[in-house]
Each structure stands twice: as C-alpha cells, then as structure tokens.
Design a protein around this motif. Sequence first.
Motif, PDB file in Angstrom:
ATOM      1  N   ALA A  21     -60.563  12.502  29.069  1.00  0.00           N
ATOM      2  CA  ALA A  21     -60.143  11.446  29.992  1.00  0.00           C
ATOM      3  C   ALA A  21     -59.402  12.037  31.190  1.00  0.00           C
ATOM      4  O   ALA A  21     -59.502  11.521  32.307  1.00  0.00           O
ATOM      5  CB  ALA A  21     -59.261  10.434  29.263  1.00  0.00           C
ATOM      6  N   VAL A  22     -58.659  13.104  30.961  1.00  0.00           N
ATOM      7  CA  VAL A  22     -57.991  13.787  32.077  1.00  0.00           C
ATOM      8  C   VAL A  22     -59.030  14.347  33.030  1.00  0.00           C
ATOM      9  O   VAL A  22     -58.951  14.166  34.254  1.00  0.00           O
ATOM     10  CB  VAL A  22     -57.075  14.917  31.550  1.00  0.00           C
ATOM     11  CG1 VAL A  22     -56.526  15.737  32.720  1.00  0.00           C
ATOM     12  CG2 VAL A  22     -55.937  14.342  30.732  1.00  0.00           C
ATOM     13  N   ALA A  23     -60.025  15.030  32.482  1.00  0.00           N
ATOM     14  CA  ALA A  23     -61.058  15.647  33.310  1.00  0.00           C
ATOM     15  C   ALA A  23     -61.859  14.605  34.077  1.00  0.00           C
ATOM     16  O   ALA A  23     -62.269  14.841  35.228  1.00  0.00           O
ATOM     17  CB  ALA A  23     -61.990  16.493  32.432  1.00  0.00           C
ATOM     18  N   ASN A  24     -62.070  13.438  33.470  1.00  0.00           N
ATOM     19  CA  ASN A  24     -62.870  12.376  34.103  1.00  0.00           C
ATOM     20  C   ASN A  24     -62.033  11.395  34.913  1.00  0.00           C
ATOM     21  O   ASN A  24     -62.565  10.402  35.417  1.00  0.00           O
ATOM     22  CB  ASN A  24     -63.652  11.600  33.019  1.00  0.00           C
ATOM     23  CG  ASN A  24     -64.620  12.485  32.269  1.00  0.00           C
ATOM     24  OD1 ASN A  24     -65.121  13.462  32.803  1.00  0.00           O
ATOM     25  ND2 ASN A  24     -64.878  12.150  31.012  1.00  0.00           N
ATOM     26  N   ARG A  25     -60.712  11.644  34.987  1.00  0.00           N
ATOM     27  CA  ARG A  25     -59.782  10.763  35.697  1.00  0.00           C
ATOM     28  C   ARG A  25     -59.856   9.333  35.169  1.00  0.00           C
ATOM     29  O   ARG A  25     -59.838   8.359  35.926  1.00  0.00           O
ATOM     30  CB  ARG A  25     -60.033  10.793  37.215  1.00  0.00           C
ATOM     31  CG  ARG A  25     -59.730  12.140  37.844  1.00  0.00           C
ATOM     32  CD  ARG A  25     -59.908  12.112  39.360  1.00  0.00           C
ATOM     33  NE  ARG A  25     -58.954  11.211  39.984  1.00  0.00           N
ATOM     34  CZ  ARG A  25     -57.698  11.537  40.308  1.00  0.00           C
ATOM     35  NH1 ARG A  25     -57.244  12.754  40.057  1.00  0.00           N
ATOM     36  NH2 ARG A  25     -56.892  10.660  40.892  1.00  0.00           N
ATOM     37  N   ARG A  26     -59.931   9.216  33.843  1.00  0.00           N
ATOM     38  CA  ARG A  26     -59.973   7.912  33.197  1.00  0.00           C
ATOM     39  C   ARG A  26     -58.767   7.709  32.273  1.00  0.00           C
ATOM     40  O   ARG A  26     -58.746   6.794  31.450  1.00  0.00           O
ATOM     41  CB  ARG A  26     -61.271   7.733  32.405  1.00  0.00           C
ATOM     42  CG  ARG A  26     -62.529   7.841  33.257  1.00  0.00           C
ATOM     43  CD  ARG A  26     -63.786   7.592  32.435  1.00  0.00           C
ATOM     44  NE  ARG A  26     -63.880   6.209  32.019  1.00  0.00           N
ATOM     45  CZ  ARG A  26     -64.430   5.247  32.744  1.00  0.00           C
ATOM     46  NH1 ARG A  26     -64.921   5.522  33.935  1.00  0.00           N
ATOM     47  NH2 ARG A  26     -64.501   4.006  32.277  1.00  0.00           N
ATOM     48  N   ILE A  44     -48.148   4.411  40.736  1.00  0.00           N
ATOM     49  CA  ILE A  44     -47.316   5.041  39.710  1.00  0.00           C
ATOM     50  C   ILE A  44     -48.177   5.526  38.544  1.00  0.00           C
ATOM     51  O   ILE A  44     -47.976   6.630  38.018  1.00  0.00           O
ATOM     52  CB  ILE A  44     -46.225   4.071  39.243  1.00  0.00           C
ATOM     53  CG1 ILE A  44     -45.170   3.899  40.346  1.00  0.00           C
ATOM     54  CG2 ILE A  44     -45.569   4.540  37.941  1.00  0.00           C
ATOM     55  CD1 ILE A  44     -44.160   2.812  40.087  1.00  0.00           C
ATOM     56  N   GLY A  45     -49.159   4.728  38.145  1.00  0.00           N
ATOM     57  CA  GLY A  45     -50.041   5.135  37.057  1.00  0.00           C
ATOM     58  C   GLY A  45     -50.830   6.382  37.401  1.00  0.00           C
ATOM     59  O   GLY A  45     -51.005   7.278  36.567  1.00  0.00           O
ATOM     60  N   GLN A  46     -51.322   6.483  38.631  1.00  0.00           N
ATOM     61  CA  GLN A  46     -52.046   7.675  39.056  1.00  0.00           C
ATOM     62  C   GLN A  46     -51.151   8.910  39.017  1.00  0.00           C
ATOM     63  O   GLN A  46     -51.559   9.984  38.579  1.00  0.00           O
ATOM     64  CB  GLN A  46     -52.609   7.477  40.468  1.00  0.00           C
ATOM     65  CG  GLN A  46     -53.724   6.448  40.573  1.00  0.00           C
ATOM     66  CD  GLN A  46     -54.153   6.233  42.014  1.00  0.00           C
ATOM     67  OE1 GLN A  46     -54.506   7.174  42.721  1.00  0.00           O
ATOM     68  NE2 GLN A  46     -54.107   4.978  42.471  1.00  0.00           N
ATOM     69  N   LEU A  47     -49.921   8.755  39.484  1.00  0.00           N
ATOM     70  CA  LEU A  47     -48.993   9.879  39.485  1.00  0.00           C
ATOM     71  C   LEU A  47     -48.647  10.310  38.067  1.00  0.00           C
ATOM     72  O   LEU A  47     -48.583  11.509  37.766  1.00  0.00           O
ATOM     73  CB  LEU A  47     -47.724   9.512  40.254  1.00  0.00           C
ATOM     74  CG  LEU A  47     -47.895   9.269  41.757  1.00  0.00           C
ATOM     75  CD1 LEU A  47     -46.596   8.769  42.366  1.00  0.00           C
ATOM     76  CD2 LEU A  47     -48.363  10.533  42.470  1.00  0.00           C
ATOM     77  N   MET A  48     -48.421   9.350  37.171  1.00  0.00           N
ATOM     78  CA  MET A  48     -48.063   9.686  35.799  1.00  0.00           C
ATOM     79  C   MET A  48     -49.233  10.316  35.042  1.00  0.00           C
ATOM     80  O   MET A  48     -49.034  11.115  34.126  1.00  0.00           O
ATOM     81  CB  MET A  48     -47.595   8.436  35.059  1.00  0.00           C
ATOM     82  CG  MET A  48     -46.231   7.904  35.494  1.00  0.00           C
ATOM     83  SD  MET A  48     -44.851   9.031  35.190  1.00  0.00           S
ATOM     84  CE  MET A  48     -44.866   9.131  33.405  1.00  0.00           C
ATOM     85  N   CYS A  49     -50.462   9.946  35.409  1.00  0.00           N
ATOM     86  CA  CYS A  49     -51.636  10.422  34.674  1.00  0.00           C
ATOM     87  C   CYS A  49     -52.248  11.688  35.255  1.00  0.00           C
ATOM     88  O   CYS A  49     -52.752  12.538  34.515  1.00  0.00           O
ATOM     89  CB  CYS A  49     -52.697   9.321  34.602  1.00  0.00           C
ATOM     90  SG  CYS A  49     -52.244   7.926  33.549  1.00  0.00           S
TER      91      CYS A  49
END
Length: 447
Positions: free
Chosen positions: A293-298, A367-372
């Motif tokens: 999910a990290v690699a796929n930005r999900r 904020i979610g994008q920054l945290m993930c």
Amino acid sequence: MEPAILAAYDRPVPRYTSYPTAAQFESSIGPEQHADWLSDLKAGEAALYLHVPFCRQLCWYCACHTMAMRREGTLDSYAAALESELTLLARVAPDFIVGSVQWGGGTPTQIGAGRLCAIGRLVDTQFDRRCDAEISMEVDPRYCDEATVEAMAALGVTRVSFGVQDFDEAVQRAINRVQSFETTLAALERVRRAGMTRINVDLVYGLPSQTLETLTRTLDLALALAPDRFAVFGYAHVPWMKPHQKLILSETLPDAAARAAMAALVSERLVGDGYVRVGLDHYARPADKLARAVANRRLRRNFQGYVADESPWVVGIGASAISSLPGGFSQNVVDPAEYMAAMDRGGFATVRGFAVGPEDRLRGDVIGQLMCSYVADIGGTCQKYGADPNAFLAGIDGLARLVRDGLVSIDGERLTVTDRGRPLVRSVCATFDRYYTGTEGRHARGI
C-alpha cells in the motif's frame, strides 16, 4: 536531532488518527445523527471495529479505554450489548459491505472463547462480508491458551497482533506487565500452528527505565519472532487522562533526546533487517499488504493506525468505539456500564462526534497524505475540494518556520517532509490543523 530543534518541537501534538481529532468532538452529535450517517453508507464498504474494554490486569503504561475485568456476569452482559448494537446496525444500514473486521481493546479475547464465536457468527449472518476480508485480533500472549487459539481459528481470524511493548524485566516491572520472551514465543507458535500466520508485534519506546541498551536487546528478541509487521509507538504519558499512569514516575522516563535516539534506533534496526517503514510508526515485510500500500500510495490512517483498506469508512461497535462515516465522526459512551445501559434501552450509545465540513475534508486529506507518505499534493488536493492552492498555503501559519527549520520543502504546489522532518511529522501536520492550540494536557508530546 539538534538540541535547538528538539527544544522547539518537543510539544504536545495529536497522533492524527483522524482529522479533526477526538479532542474536537462535540456532544451535539448523538444517536439520531449517528443513525443518519450510517444510512449514508448505503451499499458502500466499511471496516468493522469491535471494541472490548477489558483486560486480565491493567498495565500502567496503557492509554486505551480499558479496565481489569474477570466477572463472568459483566462479560456476558457486555457480549450481549455488542450483539444488540450489531443487530441495530444491520437494521439501520443493511446494505453496507464489511471490508475488514478488527477486534481491539483492551484485550478482546478476555471476553471468552464462546462469546467471541457467538458475536462472530452474528456478524456473518447479519452482514455481507468480503470473501477476502481480513479479520484481525489483538492478543495478550500471556493469556493465549489453546481454547483462545481455537476460538480465533473458528472466527476466521487471518491476522494476530501480539502486544509485547518491551522484553527487559526492569521495564516490564515498571509498567506492571511481566511477560517473558519464552511465553511470547510459545503463544506465537501456537497461533501459527493453527494456520494464522500473519503476525504483528507491538513495541513501545520511551518507557520508564528503558535505555538504548535495553531497547537494543528487545529489538534482538522481537526480530527473532519474525513477524510480518511491527508497530512501534512512542509512550504517551498522559496521567491527567489516565490516572493509573501516575504509578509511573516522570523522572524514570527518557527525555526528548533519548526518545529521539530510541526512535532512530528502531528505524535503523528494523529497516536494516529488511522491513519497509510504513508512515510514522509501522514496519512491514516487503510482500505484506501494508508495504504494498505504501508503494501504491494507497495507505490510509485511522483510529487503528495504518491500514490498507479500500474504504475510508469505519463502523465502531462497543464502548468508546469511534465511527468514521461520510457525514463525520461519532463516538459511543466510554463507560462500559453506561454503554450496556444504552443498549438495553434499544438505541445507539453515541454521545459525541463531529460533523465534517469541506475545509475539514481538505485539511484532513493533506494531513493524511503527510502522515502516510510524507508528501502532499497541495494543488491536486485543493482542486479536488474547489479551493485555491495559493490561498490555502498562504493561510497556513507556521509553514514558513517549517521551511526555515528544514523540516519541509515546497516545490510549486507539492509539499514534502524532509528526512530531517520525518520524526516530527506530527508537528508538521499540526501546522495544517486549524483547531490545534498546543495546549498542555490534551495530547502526548510529539517526540
């Protein structure tokens, strides 16, 4: 991390498992609003979270909504209350699809094998569940006997999360959780033999009497367990919220510099052993769903931490459980006795929440994008919500300071948390939080 940066950013900040955070929840949100928001799910998908607020004994470090409970009558009543809320949910939102199921607490297995299985059967008869839905269970390895393992297997549990925290005996005594490596290993092997091979291990740094040396030994032993995932949290010392934490003397806690060094040690060891860093505090094997999910930005973040669920919505069941729904956040009453009384009256136990507006959605998305992923597409996100990106960035007080301190960089309409800023990503997110005041006594410190 430089002393000046530590001093400047060692302040209370939220963990940002939601935005707005639970500190902003209001009592104006009640059972009727919760039911309306549930009906908005229609045929959509949501995760189902079931909260059991009981443990065999209370660990002094714990900041969860839980208590020590062994009375069979209370456990019976609480299980019946969970079944009542699930039945009410099925009546209000009959068409939503259960994308995943997570049992949390407390220690969910404290409710007992028979009660667990009865609730699991009710979920399967009342709701449409994805055939590949992950079912996860939080477990205390000290109380994971064969009957517990058999019950989890009968429930169809696919992932087991073992609480470890630390393996050093002095640290364990300081937090009232004595748990040997041998006991933990035996529980893991018991679960794996039953076919549940997806294993998480939870650790905590910043605990009383913990040092870099003791943490190194704990990491050695934890890596020997070979789990698929680690969740490694900084200890949140919030005695004003959790009075039992007063049993932990503040002078025995590592200072900000030591905590920062511990966090760096954890990352160095786990990444060096082949784990992929997932956001702020999770690590996963490269083939794990979370790492993909990290690699796929999900990757997503919710009240259970980092998840790879397809849907952003969560339906919380049980005392203190929080739901994240299309209309906003809603939370059940925290006290188990009050929760059970509400279920006996035949209605939802919602006592507070937050109706989320367009600006909240925009800021929460950033904020979610920054945290993930430590990167936020300000231009694309503003376009999604009909906002002007230049005006949005111009209205973020403190952003210039983050750039000056080298914690973030801005390239056009793309904002990136630098390597230097990653350990302080919660402070970066706080800059985008229009409700954040920095008031002491509301959140744990950010380092």
